[in-house]
Design a protein around this motif. Sequence first.
Motif, PDB file in Angstrom:
ATOM      1  N   ASN A 119       6.358 -12.659 -20.528  1.00 21.57           N
ATOM      2  CA  ASN A 119       5.779 -13.982 -20.296  1.00 21.57           C
ATOM      3  C   ASN A 119       4.408 -13.836 -19.633  1.00 21.57           C
ATOM      4  OD1 ASN A 119       9.014 -14.393 -19.297  1.00 21.57           O
ATOM      5  ND2 ASN A 119       8.257 -15.607 -21.018  1.00 21.57           N
ATOM      6  N   ARG A 120       4.349 -12.963 -18.625  1.00 22.80           N
ATOM      7  CA  ARG A 120       3.080 -12.757 -17.897  1.00 22.80           C
ATOM      8  C   ARG A 120       2.832 -11.267 -17.705  1.00 22.80           C
ATOM      9  NH1 ARG A 120       2.565 -13.973 -12.884  1.00 22.80           N
ATOM     10  NH2 ARG A 120       4.798 -13.961 -12.392  1.00 22.80           N
ATOM     11  N   GLY A 121       1.566 -10.937 -17.449  1.00 23.93           N
ATOM     12  CA  GLY A 121       1.245  -9.537 -17.235  1.00 23.93           C
ATOM     13  C   GLY A 121       0.227  -9.344 -16.126  1.00 23.93           C
ATOM     14  N   TYR A 122       0.311  -8.203 -15.467  1.00 29.80           N
ATOM     15  CA  TYR A 122      -0.678  -7.767 -14.481  1.00 29.80           C
ATOM     16  C   TYR A 122      -1.275  -6.457 -14.991  1.00 29.80           C
ATOM     17  CZ  TYR A 122       1.597 -10.975 -11.183  1.00 29.80           C
ATOM     18  OH  TYR A 122       2.113 -12.085 -10.547  1.00 29.80           O
ATOM     19  N   VAL A 123      -2.568  -6.281 -14.759  1.00 30.32           N
ATOM     20  CA  VAL A 123      -3.230  -5.039 -15.176  1.00 30.32           C
ATOM     21  C   VAL A 123      -3.600  -4.257 -13.933  1.00 30.32           C
ATOM     22  CG1 VAL A 123      -5.144  -4.029 -16.461  1.00 30.32           C
ATOM     23  CG2 VAL A 123      -4.187  -6.243 -17.175  1.00 30.32           C
ATOM     24  N   MET A 124      -3.156  -3.011 -13.892  1.00 29.86           N
ATOM     25  CA  MET A 124      -3.385  -2.179 -12.714  1.00 29.86           C
ATOM     26  C   MET A 124      -4.362  -1.053 -13.050  1.00 29.86           C
ATOM     27  SD  MET A 124      -0.388  -0.981 -10.183  1.00 29.86           S
ATOM     28  CE  MET A 124      -0.835  -0.346  -8.576  1.00 29.86           C
ATOM     29  N   GLU A 125      -5.374  -0.890 -12.188  1.00 30.52           N
ATOM     30  CA  GLU A 125      -6.346   0.202 -12.345  1.00 30.52           C
ATOM     31  C   GLU A 125      -6.627   0.782 -10.977  1.00 30.52           C
ATOM     32  OE1 GLU A 125      -9.890  -1.313 -14.261  1.00 30.52           O
ATOM     33  OE2 GLU A 125      -8.810  -1.711 -16.141  1.00 30.52           O
ATOM     34  N   ASN A 126      -6.567   2.109 -10.866  1.00 33.91           N
ATOM     35  CA  ASN A 126      -6.891   2.782  -9.597  1.00 33.91           C
ATOM     36  C   ASN A 126      -6.232   2.166  -8.377  1.00 33.91           C
ATOM     37  OD1 ASN A 126      -8.607   4.741 -10.674  1.00 33.91           O
ATOM     38  ND2 ASN A 126     -10.239   3.194 -10.867  1.00 33.91           N
ATOM     39  N   ALA A 134      -3.090   2.532 -17.057  1.00 39.45           N
ATOM     40  CA  ALA A 134      -3.150   3.905 -17.557  1.00 39.45           C
ATOM     41  C   ALA A 134      -2.323   4.832 -16.662  1.00 39.45           C
ATOM     42  CB  ALA A 134      -4.599   4.369 -17.605  1.00 39.45           C
ATOM     43  N   ASN A 135      -2.107   6.018 -17.159  1.00 38.32           N
ATOM     44  CA  ASN A 135      -1.493   7.099 -16.414  1.00 38.32           C
ATOM     45  C   ASN A 135      -2.218   7.280 -15.065  1.00 38.32           C
ATOM     46  OD1 ASN A 135      -0.135   9.408 -15.804  1.00 38.32           O
ATOM     47  ND2 ASN A 135      -1.159  10.682 -17.321  1.00 38.32           N
ATOM     48  N   GLY A 136      -1.483   7.243 -13.963  1.00 38.57           N
ATOM     49  CA  GLY A 136      -2.112   7.463 -12.658  1.00 38.57           C
ATOM     50  C   GLY A 136      -2.642   6.209 -11.987  1.00 38.57           C
ATOM     51  N   ALA A 137      -2.437   5.042 -12.604  1.00 36.75           N
ATOM     52  CA  ALA A 137      -2.966   3.791 -12.028  1.00 36.75           C
ATOM     53  C   ALA A 137      -2.225   3.365 -10.760  1.00 36.75           C
ATOM     54  CB  ALA A 137      -2.888   2.675 -13.065  1.00 36.75           C
ATOM     55  N   GLY A 138      -1.000   3.909 -10.574  1.00 36.96           N
ATOM     56  CA  GLY A 138      -0.238   3.554  -9.373  1.00 36.96           C
ATOM     57  C   GLY A 138       1.022   2.757  -9.662  1.00 36.96           C
ATOM     58  N   LYS A 139       1.411   2.703 -10.927  1.00 35.32           N
ATOM     59  CA  LYS A 139       2.553   1.860 -11.316  1.00 35.32           C
ATOM     60  C   LYS A 139       3.880   2.408 -10.762  1.00 35.32           C
ATOM     61  CE  LYS A 139       1.747   2.433 -15.745  1.00 35.32           C
ATOM     62  NZ  LYS A 139       0.813   3.574 -15.592  1.00 35.32           N
ATOM     63  N   THR A 140       4.104   3.703 -10.965  1.00 36.26           N
ATOM     64  CA  THR A 140       5.356   4.295 -10.479  1.00 36.26           C
ATOM     65  C   THR A 140       5.427   4.228  -8.959  1.00 36.26           C
ATOM     66  OG1 THR A 140       5.496   5.755 -12.388  1.00 36.26           O
ATOM     67  CG2 THR A 140       6.720   6.439 -10.439  1.00 36.26           C
ATOM     68  N   LYS A 164       0.845  -1.207   0.000  1.00 35.83           N
ATOM     69  CA  LYS A 164       0.000   0.000   0.000  1.00 35.83           C
ATOM     70  C   LYS A 164       0.872   1.246   0.000  1.00 35.83           C
ATOM     71  CE  LYS A 164      -3.701  -2.081   2.665  1.00 35.83           C
ATOM     72  NZ  LYS A 164      -3.973  -2.481   4.040  1.00 35.83           N
ATOM     73  N   VAL A 165       0.483   2.241  -0.804  1.00 40.40           N
ATOM     74  CA  VAL A 165       1.149   3.542  -0.779  1.00 40.40           C
ATOM     75  C   VAL A 165       0.071   4.610  -0.669  1.00 40.40           C
ATOM     76  CG1 VAL A 165       2.629   5.178  -2.007  1.00 40.40           C
ATOM     77  CG2 VAL A 165       3.028   2.714  -2.271  1.00 40.40           C
ATOM     78  N   LYS A 166       0.241   5.498   0.306  1.00 40.99           N
ATOM     79  CA  LYS A 166      -0.707   6.602   0.462  1.00 40.99           C
ATOM     80  C   LYS A 166       0.043   7.916   0.416  1.00 40.99           C
ATOM     81  CE  LYS A 166      -3.732   4.005   3.451  1.00 40.99           C
ATOM     82  NZ  LYS A 166      -3.607   3.480   4.801  1.00 40.99           N
ATOM     83  N   TYR A 167      -0.530   8.914  -0.278  1.00 39.21           N
ATOM     84  CA  TYR A 167      -0.020  10.288  -0.216  1.00 39.21           C
ATOM     85  C   TYR A 167      -1.104  11.094   0.482  1.00 39.21           C
ATOM     86  CZ  TYR A 167       2.845   8.454  -4.074  1.00 39.21           C
ATOM     87  OH  TYR A 167       3.674   7.701  -4.860  1.00 39.21           O
ATOM     88  N   GLY A 168      -0.979  11.320   1.777  1.00 37.46           N
ATOM     89  CA  GLY A 168      -2.068  11.961   2.513  1.00 37.46           C
ATOM     90  C   GLY A 168      -3.323  11.119   2.400  1.00 37.46           C
ATOM     91  N   VAL A 169      -4.384  11.686   1.865  1.00 34.63           N
ATOM     92  CA  VAL A 169      -5.632  10.921   1.758  1.00 34.63           C
ATOM     93  C   VAL A 169      -5.715  10.120   0.461  1.00 34.63           C
ATOM     94  CG1 VAL A 169      -6.989  12.438   3.243  1.00 34.63           C
ATOM     95  CG2 VAL A 169      -6.871  12.921   0.787  1.00 34.63           C
ATOM     96  N   ILE A 170      -4.783  10.364  -0.459  1.00 42.59           N
ATOM     97  CA  ILE A 170      -4.815   9.638  -1.746  1.00 42.59           C
ATOM     98  C   ILE A 170      -4.221   8.252  -1.567  1.00 42.59           C
ATOM     99  CG2 ILE A 170      -3.975   9.578  -4.138  1.00 42.59           C
ATOM    100  CD1 ILE A 170      -3.751  12.637  -3.976  1.00 42.59           C
ATOM    101  N   GLU A 171      -5.014   7.213  -1.894  1.00 45.40           N
ATOM    102  CA  GLU A 171      -4.502   5.839  -1.856  1.00 45.40           C
ATOM    103  C   GLU A 171      -4.037   5.476  -3.254  1.00 45.40           C
ATOM    104  OE1 GLU A 171      -6.629   2.715   0.409  1.00 45.40           O
ATOM    105  OE2 GLU A 171      -8.086   4.327   0.690  1.00 45.40           O
ATOM    106  N   ALA A 172      -2.734   5.607  -3.502  1.00 41.47           N
ATOM    107  CA  ALA A 172      -2.209   5.377  -4.852  1.00 41.47           C
ATOM    108  C   ALA A 172      -2.072   3.882  -5.143  1.00 41.47           C
ATOM    109  CB  ALA A 172      -0.861   6.065  -5.012  1.00 41.47           C
ATOM    110  N   VAL A 173      -1.731   3.099  -4.104  1.00 45.04           N
ATOM    111  CA  VAL A 173      -1.619   1.635  -4.243  1.00 45.04           C
ATOM    112  C   VAL A 173      -2.406   1.011  -3.099  1.00 45.04           C
ATOM    113  CG1 VAL A 173      -0.031  -0.329  -4.382  1.00 45.04           C
ATOM    114  CG2 VAL A 173       0.681   1.895  -5.291  1.00 45.04           C
TER     115      VAL A 173
END
Length: 232
Positions: free
Chosen positions: A200-207, A35-41, A8-17
């Motif tokens: 070989n494999r992939g994960y899809v990240m959203e919100n 997508a951009n902003g999904a929490g990958k970085t 889990k990663v939080k920036y203040g109230v924003i739950e990025a992961v």
Amino acid sequence: MLRVKDLKVKYGVIEAVRGIDFEVKAGEIVTIIGANGAGKTSTLNAIFNVVKKEGYVEFVEADISKIPTHLIVKRGLALVPEGRKIFINLTVEENLRIGAYLNDENYERLRDEMYELFPRLKDKKDNYGGSLSGGEQQMLAIARALMSEPKMLVLDEPSLGLAPKIVKDVFQILVNLNKEKDVTILLVEQNAGAALRIANRGYVMENGSIVLEDDAKALLQSEEIKKKYLGG
Ligand code: ATP
């Protein structure tokens, strides 16, 4: 090789992961697309302890959740950051030297290996980083990360801002590193098509959550993925 649990990663109230689990096995190329902003970085920065996080990260059977970034690199995990972050006011060779700062006794051998892998960098070894093309800068960023002799390379959007032909060249280098140098790869990408074609494999990240995982081939053929990430 890499195991992430309830991250889990939080920036203040924003739950990025929002509590994600995934793993990368030795020898694999795994991609996380989204997508951009999904929490990958944020996910990658959390693995390297560059941002505050909760959760568990294991690398080569050791808990690295709480150890500092340079010791994570020393254990054999290297990051090619988003936007490349090469030193534009240093030459190509000086950039490589910095990449070897934890591994200085092997500097010359590794530098020569990099020049073999990336002949264009050899041609431009005395040029400033800032004078290189986007593709060359990305190759320098990868070469710099490889100077720590990682078991596993983590790349944050290496295709960003590159023409399709150059993306193909850069990704071919990743395939070669994986096959010939036995480097395990975690590739985070918005360019889902290019990433899934080499993975070989992939994960899809959203919100901030992982919503899907499968073999890369299956994801490439999925109607949902085609519609959302591959332009129909
Ligand atoms: P990108 O493609 O832009 O890198 P991403 O999938 O990597 O996107 P993150 O950069 O991890 O996503 O961002 C996830 C969420 O966290 C976004 O809503 C973003 O605005 C927010 N965020 C990222 N970094 C910070 C920060 N330092 N402070 C506050 N919010 C942040």
